[in-house]
Design a protein around this motif. Sequence first.
Motif, PDB file in Angstrom:
ATOM      1  N   LEU A   1       2.268  10.003   7.988  1.00  0.00           N
ATOM      2  CA  LEU A   1       3.223   9.231   8.787  1.00  0.00           C
ATOM      3  C   LEU A   1       3.735  10.050   9.967  1.00  0.00           C
ATOM      4  CD1 LEU A   1       5.191   7.609   5.819  1.00  0.00           C
ATOM      5  CD2 LEU A   1       3.926   6.342   7.586  1.00  0.00           C
ATOM      6  N   ALA A   2       4.192  11.262   9.667  1.00  0.00           N
ATOM      7  CA  ALA A   2       4.775  12.100  10.716  1.00  0.00           C
ATOM      8  C   ALA A   2       3.717  12.503  11.744  1.00  0.00           C
ATOM      9  CB  ALA A   2       5.423  13.336  10.092  1.00  0.00           C
ATOM     10  N   GLY A   3       2.508  12.819  11.256  1.00  0.00           N
ATOM     11  CA  GLY A   3       1.434  13.275  12.131  1.00  0.00           C
ATOM     12  C   GLY A   3       0.955  12.211  13.107  1.00  0.00           C
ATOM     13  N   THR A   4       1.145  10.962  12.763  1.00  0.00           N
ATOM     14  CA  THR A   4       0.673   9.873  13.623  1.00  0.00           C
ATOM     15  C   THR A   4       1.817   9.145  14.316  1.00  0.00           C
ATOM     16  OG1 THR A   4       0.761   8.337  11.752  1.00  0.00           O
ATOM     17  CG2 THR A   4      -1.352   9.411  12.171  1.00  0.00           C
ATOM     18  N   GLY A   5       3.013   9.305  13.804  1.00  0.00           N
ATOM     19  CA  GLY A   5       4.146   8.576  14.347  1.00  0.00           C
ATOM     20  C   GLY A   5       4.256   7.157  13.819  1.00  0.00           C
ATOM     21  N   ALA A   6       3.522   6.847  12.737  1.00  0.00           N
ATOM     22  CA  ALA A   6       3.585   5.494  12.163  1.00  0.00           C
ATOM     23  C   ALA A   6       4.927   5.274  11.464  1.00  0.00           C
ATOM     24  CB  ALA A   6       2.444   5.290  11.172  1.00  0.00           C
ATOM     25  N   ASP A   7       5.350   4.013  11.477  1.00  0.00           N
ATOM     26  CA  ASP A   7       6.610   3.629  10.839  1.00  0.00           C
ATOM     27  C   ASP A   7       6.376   3.434   9.333  1.00  0.00           C
ATOM     28  OD1 ASP A   7       8.897   2.394   9.902  1.00  0.00           O
ATOM     29  OD2 ASP A   7       8.996   0.916  11.527  1.00  0.00           O
ATOM     30  N   ALA A   8       7.085   4.219   8.527  1.00  0.00           N
ATOM     31  CA  ALA A   8       6.910   4.156   7.065  1.00  0.00           C
ATOM     32  C   ALA A   8       7.128   2.753   6.522  1.00  0.00           C
ATOM     33  CB  ALA A   8       7.880   5.129   6.385  1.00  0.00           C
ATOM     34  N   ARG A   9       7.995   1.989   7.171  1.00  0.00           N
ATOM     35  CA  ARG A   9       8.301   0.647   6.672  1.00  0.00           C
ATOM     36  C   ARG A   9       7.143  -0.319   6.841  1.00  0.00           C
ATOM     37  NH1 ARG A   9      13.515   0.162  10.218  1.00  0.00           N
ATOM     38  NH2 ARG A   9      11.900   1.040  11.554  1.00  0.00           N
ATOM     39  N   ARG A  10       6.143   0.098   7.633  1.00  0.00           N
ATOM     40  CA  ARG A  10       4.964  -0.768   7.801  1.00  0.00           C
ATOM     41  C   ARG A  10       3.801  -0.328   6.908  1.00  0.00           C
ATOM     42  NH1 ARG A  10       6.266  -4.682  10.648  1.00  0.00           N
ATOM     43  NH2 ARG A  10       7.943  -4.438  12.154  1.00  0.00           N
ATOM     44  N   LEU A  11       4.024   0.723   6.165  1.00  0.00           N
ATOM     45  CA  LEU A  11       2.971   1.196   5.260  1.00  0.00           C
ATOM     46  C   LEU A  11       3.252   0.706   3.844  1.00  0.00           C
ATOM     47  CD1 LEU A  11       0.444   2.976   4.769  1.00  0.00           C
ATOM     48  CD2 LEU A  11       2.023   4.874   4.292  1.00  0.00           C
ATOM     49  N   ARG A  12       2.218   0.170   3.234  1.00  0.00           N
ATOM     50  CA  ARG A  12       2.331  -0.275   1.857  1.00  0.00           C
ATOM     51  C   ARG A  12       1.238   0.402   1.039  1.00  0.00           C
ATOM     52  NH1 ARG A  12       4.298  -6.108   0.591  1.00  0.00           N
ATOM     53  NH2 ARG A  12       6.108  -5.021   1.428  1.00  0.00           N
ATOM     54  N   LEU A  13       1.582   0.845  -0.151  1.00  0.00           N
ATOM     55  CA  LEU A  13       0.590   1.478  -1.011  1.00  0.00           C
ATOM     56  C   LEU A  13       0.276   0.552  -2.179  1.00  0.00           C
ATOM     57  CD1 LEU A  13       2.007   5.123  -1.018  1.00  0.00           C
ATOM     58  CD2 LEU A  13       0.265   4.123   0.490  1.00  0.00           C
ATOM     59  N   GLU A  14      -1.012   0.356  -2.436  1.00  0.00           N
ATOM     60  CA  GLU A  14      -1.437  -0.499  -3.545  1.00  0.00           C
ATOM     61  C   GLU A  14      -1.819   0.371  -4.734  1.00  0.00           C
ATOM     62  OE1 GLU A  14      -4.182  -3.622  -2.589  1.00  0.00           O
ATOM     63  OE2 GLU A  14      -2.869  -4.386  -0.993  1.00  0.00           O
ATOM     64  N   LEU A  15      -1.116   0.157  -5.824  1.00  0.00           N
ATOM     65  CA  LEU A  15      -1.337   0.928  -7.046  1.00  0.00           C
ATOM     66  C   LEU A  15      -1.835  -0.003  -8.140  1.00  0.00           C
ATOM     67  CD1 LEU A  15       2.086   2.866  -7.077  1.00  0.00           C
ATOM     68  CD2 LEU A  15      -0.006   3.464  -5.845  1.00  0.00           C
ATOM     69  N   THR A  16      -2.599   0.545  -9.086  1.00  0.00           N
ATOM     70  CA  THR A  16      -3.092  -0.279 -10.193  1.00  0.00           C
ATOM     71  C   THR A  16      -2.280  -0.011 -11.464  1.00  0.00           C
ATOM     72  OG1 THR A  16      -4.741   1.414 -10.598  1.00  0.00           O
ATOM     73  CG2 THR A  16      -5.452  -0.515  -9.347  1.00  0.00           C
ATOM     74  N   GLU A  17      -2.361  -0.960 -12.378  1.00  0.00           N
ATOM     75  CA  GLU A  17      -1.581  -0.850 -13.610  1.00  0.00           C
ATOM     76  C   GLU A  17      -1.891   0.433 -14.387  1.00  0.00           C
ATOM     77  OE1 GLU A  17      -1.058  -5.069 -15.545  1.00  0.00           O
ATOM     78  OE2 GLU A  17      -2.960  -4.925 -14.512  1.00  0.00           O
ATOM     79  N   GLY A  18      -3.179   0.747 -14.489  1.00  0.00           N
ATOM     80  CA  GLY A  18      -3.575   1.934 -15.244  1.00  0.00           C
ATOM     81  C   GLY A  18      -2.923   3.193 -14.680  1.00  0.00           C
TER      82      GLY A  18
ATOM     83  N   MET B   1     -10.905  12.211   0.652  1.00  0.00           N
ATOM     84  CA  MET B   1     -11.228  10.871   1.137  1.00  0.00           C
ATOM     85  C   MET B   1      -9.952  10.033   1.258  1.00  0.00           C
ATOM     86  SD  MET B   1     -14.077   8.394  -0.571  1.00  0.00           S
ATOM     87  CE  MET B   1     -15.469   9.477  -0.336  1.00  0.00           C
ATOM     88  N   GLY B   2      -9.109  10.136   0.252  1.00  0.00           N
ATOM     89  CA  GLY B   2      -7.848   9.389   0.252  1.00  0.00           C
ATOM     90  C   GLY B   2      -6.940   9.837   1.386  1.00  0.00           C
ATOM     91  N   GLN B   3      -6.956  11.125   1.647  1.00  0.00           N
ATOM     92  CA  GLN B   3      -6.172  11.688   2.747  1.00  0.00           C
ATOM     93  C   GLN B   3      -6.657  11.113   4.083  1.00  0.00           C
ATOM     94  OE1 GLN B   3      -6.335  15.826   1.920  1.00  0.00           O
ATOM     95  NE2 GLN B   3      -4.520  16.324   3.129  1.00  0.00           N
ATOM     96  N   TRP B   4      -7.974  11.042   4.208  1.00  0.00           N
ATOM     97  CA  TRP B   4      -8.569  10.480   5.427  1.00  0.00           C
ATOM     98  C   TRP B   4      -8.166   9.014   5.591  1.00  0.00           C
ATOM     99  CZ3 TRP B   4     -11.799   6.449   6.522  1.00  0.00           C
ATOM    100  CH2 TRP B   4     -12.286   6.396   7.840  1.00  0.00           C
ATOM    101  N   VAL B   5      -8.187   8.262   4.496  1.00  0.00           N
ATOM    102  CA  VAL B   5      -7.832   6.840   4.533  1.00  0.00           C
ATOM    103  C   VAL B   5      -6.373   6.671   4.975  1.00  0.00           C
ATOM    104  CG1 VAL B   5      -7.447   4.773   3.108  1.00  0.00           C
ATOM    105  CG2 VAL B   5      -9.559   6.086   2.839  1.00  0.00           C
ATOM    106  N   LEU B   6      -5.499   7.454   4.382  1.00  0.00           N
ATOM    107  CA  LEU B   6      -4.068   7.373   4.736  1.00  0.00           C
ATOM    108  C   LEU B   6      -3.850   7.675   6.211  1.00  0.00           C
ATOM    109  CD1 LEU B   6      -2.207   9.113   1.778  1.00  0.00           C
ATOM    110  CD2 LEU B   6      -1.636   6.876   2.775  1.00  0.00           C
ATOM    111  N   ARG B   7      -4.480   8.752   6.634  1.00  0.00           N
ATOM    112  CA  ARG B   7      -4.341   9.192   8.017  1.00  0.00           C
ATOM    113  C   ARG B   7      -4.863   8.125   8.992  1.00  0.00           C
ATOM    114  NH1 ARG B   7      -2.054  13.868  10.667  1.00  0.00           N
ATOM    115  NH2 ARG B   7      -2.785  13.582  12.787  1.00  0.00           N
ATOM    116  N   THR B   8      -6.021   7.583   8.685  1.00  0.00           N
ATOM    117  CA  THR B   8      -6.659   6.602   9.567  1.00  0.00           C
ATOM    118  C   THR B   8      -5.859   5.302   9.623  1.00  0.00           C
ATOM    119  OG1 THR B   8      -8.786   7.604   9.040  1.00  0.00           O
ATOM    120  CG2 THR B   8      -8.859   5.414  10.021  1.00  0.00           C
ATOM    121  N   ALA B   9      -5.350   4.873   8.465  1.00  0.00           N
ATOM    122  CA  ALA B   9      -4.528   3.659   8.433  1.00  0.00           C
ATOM    123  C   ALA B   9      -3.242   3.871   9.232  1.00  0.00           C
ATOM    124  CB  ALA B   9      -4.210   3.280   6.988  1.00  0.00           C
ATOM    125  N   CYS B  10      -2.654   5.063   9.111  1.00  0.00           N
ATOM    126  CA  CYS B  10      -1.422   5.361   9.848  1.00  0.00           C
ATOM    127  C   CYS B  10      -1.687   5.454  11.350  1.00  0.00           C
ATOM    128  CB  CYS B  10      -0.779   6.652   9.337  1.00  0.00           C
ATOM    129  SG  CYS B  10       0.022   6.443   7.735  1.00  0.00           S
TER     130      CYS B  10
END
Length: 278
Positions: A135-152, A87-96
């Motif tokens: 990123l590579a598969g879609t051609g998205a610019d890495a500098r426009r991708l942000r990952l949200e992580l939680t403290e835990g 699911m996470g892979q799908w989310v990353l891919r779709t956002a990119c």
Amino acid sequence: AKAAGRDALRFFDPQVQAQMTARVALEADMRSGLEAGEFELFYQPKMVHGRITGAEALLRWKHPVKGYIPPSEFIPLAEQSGLILRMGQWVLRTACERLALWSSHPVLGQLSVAVNVSPRQFHEAGFVPEVLEALAGTGADARRLRLELTEGLLLQDVEDTVAKMVQLRGYGVGFSLDDFGTGYSSLAYLKRLPLHELKIDQSFVRDVLTDPNDAAIARTIVALGTSLGLQVVAEGVETEAQRVFLERSGCHAWQGYLLSRPLPGLAFEDLVLEHAAS
Ligand code: C2E
Ligand code: CA
Ligand code: CA
Ligand code: CA
């Protein structure tokens, strides 16, 4: 004692059984739903100094019978079952894909997209290659991708976390610390991690005007983040009064229903273009 244990088990069993059956059914639904394209990404605008600078991608499940199911009802189960990896892979891919689609547009091409990453997904061995592949598969610019992580997530394995963040940072990927202040906060790691952004959890924003403790916490997070050179984003801003309070506290970045709920991709794009034109 043995008999009592058996009785307790007998008493508890139907309930547990029913729960397990429901979960197994939901998990099967989720698995097939992912294949069938029932999941969608919605986008909530992020405002910085009065301009929309990006979006947070939020997962939605459009169940054929039950309608929209919110992430709070399926992400914990997806985590437990391991389905979160696909699911996470799908989310990353779709956002990119969305980022790549925007890249040549004069206005939309300026936007960044933030993706929520679950702990299990992040700590899996293949996480970094997975992000690079999206990123590579879609051609998205890495500098426009942000990952949200939680403290835990950050505290689970600090060495692994730092290594992965530094690696992705090297490609230009940015990091937000989500729900800040709700987890097992350790200020020590804040200086060790290559973060860009702290997000003030909406539980502190909600009563910021009426609860002096929440106001103090929000101000403290703004001061802390700002002095560490991080952007501080308030989540869940619903009223103009909250926004003004936060702005006076030095917080110029926010998300919330005051501007917009999370929207389907096309509606989000319309909002951005409308906003840019006004
Ligand atoms: P989060 O990352 O803290 O996301 C913010 C949540 O607050 C979202 O709920 C958003 O719709 C909601 N929200 C935004 N503005 C307001 C506001 O003004 N008022 C109120 N009351 N709520 C607001 P949502 O979309 O239901 O997501 C819930 C949680 O599910 C997220 O919390 C995140 O932890 C998780 N999630 C969502 N999408 C994903 C995903 O793609 N991957 C992973 N791993 N987790 C996700
Ligand atoms: Ca988030
Ligand atoms: Ca959050
Ligand atoms: Ca949250």
